[in-house]
Design an enzyme around this catalytic site. Structure first.
Site, PDB file in Angstrom:
ATOM      1  N   ASN A 121     -61.410 -23.838 -49.625  1.00 42.46           N
ATOM      2  CA  ASN A 121     -61.132 -22.693 -48.762  1.00 42.46           C
ATOM      3  C   ASN A 121     -59.695 -22.264 -48.988  1.00 42.46           C
ATOM      4  OD1 ASN A 121     -63.597 -22.362 -46.915  1.00 42.46           O
ATOM      5  ND2 ASN A 121     -63.201 -24.578 -46.891  1.00 42.46           N
ATOM      6  N   GLU A 122     -59.557 -21.296 -49.877  1.00 46.35           N
ATOM      7  CA  GLU A 122     -58.228 -20.841 -50.271  1.00 46.35           C
ATOM      8  C   GLU A 122     -57.637 -19.934 -49.183  1.00 46.35           C
ATOM      9  OE1 GLU A 122     -56.837 -22.234 -52.576  1.00 46.35           O
ATOM     10  OE2 GLU A 122     -57.967 -22.353 -54.438  1.00 46.35           O
TER      11      GLU A 122
END
Ligand code: F6R
Length: 643
Positions: A173-174
């Protein structure tokens, strides 16, 4: 670590808000080393599995990949093999997988999980769940929805373990990920791909996308343990723990989760306010280390040299109790100034027949036996080339111990060049080993470990380059030891765990030379990187040897590796260099030609090694000058290690 902390890690109980944690928004515990932390995490996983087993329930684990959980998995395998921990009641869900990537690829998280954990325990194959990087593009969404549904149908994840990326990602989850995100595909950040580049032999081979559990999927877990090791993670950890919740640092979303603990080693915790500047948080124990740290911080904050600090400066920056304990700024300043002044010495092996009461090293014996441990064949000159040169010219018997062959860092093109030069002189078709090498180069496959013939050629290139440098500095070849520690020899980026052979070789060398001084690379940035492993091998060997008589005379100094320098308050010996000495050091580094220009493992710093080394040494000199000490062209810095 106190028993209470241990308990709160194993079985979480909401901690109170203490004065010293007032900047912090996530519960965290700090352990002495990644090994200690990994054991604690493995134990808490084991405890949960057993509890669930006793209640006849399945235990649903959320698992992570990457370098951080490696020692957790090693410990779990050990618990299985030696203490009978069974995984028959475990169902696992992995966080993520690159997309697209086939399961057999050595870089896939499938491959990682089987080779590091699943192949060595008794988990049932049907209970293993990893996002599928092989699924067709038009089916990905469906498979992601099914992944979340399966987790829910099993009652959710009981315990989720996490690492943290330098972008602040959890799973993949950037930055920009939404709080409500579910399992989905995501485009990887450049920094994440950059960090993965060495493993994939170049950023161009790193997939651009991945499938990852969403933030919401992770937050639904009943218990979350996030681990971070090494100073490499310190900055992002500070932001995650002390920062406001923001989609720019997805780890901050864990602040919404009421049952999360972050486990940190000392280095990863080093940027937390209560560790970095404890006097700003609560009353601080004013021992010598904290005094130096605080005074030098005060100089930086006020942009003043030591002897110009006033009582008012101390009072205005949370250090009034230090003043109260120690009288005036004047006394504190003088003490600090003298301490730094005395750390400077052009005689790193001790100055013969001088009064050594205030010098960093002993005067006697005037000619010392010395071992410089160098993790790769070039760290010696990059990190302490000036000091090495001085030690030799001041008449000491200096031995260099290259701990690993460094073969992985030579490019195929470079190695092929040497093969071709050889073939200009001998008929390589007639020579069996040359024929084998040629064949090996024709069949190179970046997805497979490099064959030993190519590794040997690359090791030989680094050996010859090193001998060029050590001869230039002036030590005989008989004092250069190529240890080729076996933990390194995998032909891949991923290394083997340290074995007794690595330790035995190191113990034997120290015992043979009986040194008065040992230098080692005190690189604390990445606990799983080669430098840190090499340091641990030296530390363990010292423990084995410390009762021997000759060790009473052996002092250990740590230099800091190619990436970092000691903070000034940590420096105990500062070896100044003249401009000419800087040039000699540069020349010694140039002998390592295979590591010049676009080397394979440059890290996130694109400067060449000699430039980095010179800028680092010049910057230490500038810091000393700014504090009011003499102006030098460059300084190499060391910290003493007590074993
Ligand atoms: C791994 C994962 C990532 C890593 C993170 C840190 O499954 O999802 O979030 O935990 O990139 O990686 P390491 O531990 O290699 O520094």
């Amino acid at each position: 670590m106190t028993d209470n902390l241990k308990k709160s890690l194993l079985k979480y109980k909401a901690p109170g808000i203490f004065e010293e944690t007032r900047y912090e928004k996530l519960h965290n515990v700090i352990v002495q080393s990644s090994t200690e932390g990994s054991k604690l995490i493995a134990n808490s996983i084991a405890l949960l599995i057993k509890e669930k087993h006793d209640q006849n329930e399945m235990c649903v684990l959320g698992l992570a990949t990457g370098s951080s959980p490696l020692s957790v998995y090693r410990e779990l395998v050990r618990l299985h093999n030696e203490e009978g921990l069974s995984f028959k009641n475990v169902i696992s869900f992995n966080l993520d997988e690159y997309y697209p990537l086939v399961k057999e690829d050595v870089q896939s998280y499938h491959y990682f999980m089987y080779s590091n954990l699943f192949d060595h325990i008794d988990i049932k194959p049907e209970n293993i769940n990893i996002p599928n990087g092989e699924v067709a593009l038009d089916q990905v969404r469906k498979s992601c929805i099914a992944y979340d549904k399966k987790i829910k149908s099993l009652g959710g994840i009981d315990l989720q373990i996490l690492g943290i990326g330098r972008t602040g990602h959890i799973g993949f989850n950037e930055p920009g990920s939404h709080l409500n995100s579910q399992t989905r595909t995501i485009t990887l950040d450049h920094l994440t791909r950059f960090d993965a580049a060495p493993a994939f032999q170049g950023i161009e081979n790193v997939p651009r996308k991945a499938i990852t559990m969403g933030i919401q999927t992770i937050l639904n877990a009943k218990r979350v343990l996030l681990m971070a090791w090494g100073s490499y993670k310190a900055e992002i950890i500070q932001k995650a723990i002390e920062g406001e919740i923001s989609n720019l640092i997805p780890t901050t979303y864990l602040q919404h989760h009421k049952n999360t603990t972050i486990i940190l080693d000392n280095e990863a915790a080093s940027e937390l306010t209560r560790i970095k500047t404890p006097w700003l948080v609560t009353s601080c124990e004013w021992n010598e280390a904290n005094r130096s740290k605080a005074i030098l911080w005060l100089c930086e904050t006020t942009a003043k040299s030591i002897l110009k600090l006033t009582d008012k400066d101390y009072n205005q920056h949370g250090m009034s109790d230090l003043l109260a304990q120690h009288g005036s700024a004047y006394d504190l300043n003088i003490e600090m100034f003298n301490k730094l002044q005395r750390s400077i010495s052009g005689w790193p092996g001790g100055k013969p027949s001088a009064d050594d009461k205030y010098r960093p090293e002993r005067a006697q014996p005037s000619s010392k036996r010395i071992i410089i441990f160098s993790p790769h064949p070039d760290d010696d000159v990059i990190s302490m080339g000036g000091t090495f040169d001085r030690l030799v010219s001041q008449g000491h018997e200096v031995h260099i111990a290259y701990q690993t062959s460094g073969n992985i860092a030579v490019s195929d093109q470079d190695a092929l060049k040497y093969l071709e030069v050889t073939s200009d002189f001998i008929d390589t078709k007639e020579d069996a080993s040359m024929v084998e090498l040629k064949k090996a180069f024709d069949a190179v496959n970046p997805q497979k470990p490099a064959p030993s013939s190519i590794c040997n050629l690359k090791a030989s290139i680094r050996k010859r380059e090193s001998l060029g440098a050590t001869r230039y500095i002036g030590i005989p070849d008989s004092q250069v030891h190529f240890m080729n520690l076996p933990f390194y020899e995998t032909g891949m980026i991923t290394k083997n765990p340290v074995s007794p052979v690595d330790i035995d070789l190191t113990v034997a060398l120290i015992e043979k030379i009986k040194p008065h001084q040992i230098y080692a690379a005190g690189d604390l940035a990445d606990p799983h990187g080669t430098h840190r492993v090499c340091l641990d091998v030296v530390f363990e060997s010292l423990q084995i040897l410390k009762s021997k008589k000759f060790m009473d005379d052996c002092w250990v100094w740590l230099y800091r590796g190619a990436w970092h320098e000691w903070d000034v308050h940590e420096i105990e010996m500062a070896v100044p260099m003249s401009p000419d000495q800087v040039l000699r050091k540069r020349k010694a580094i140039f002998y390592h030609q295979s590591q010049k220009d676009g080397v394979m493992f440059q890290g996130n710093d694109h400067r060449e090694f000699w430039v980095r080394a010179e800028e680092r040494n010049a910057s230490t000199a500038e810091k000393y000058q700014a504090l009011g000490l003499a102006e030098y062209a460059a300084i190499e810095a060391f910290k003493r290690y007590f074993y």
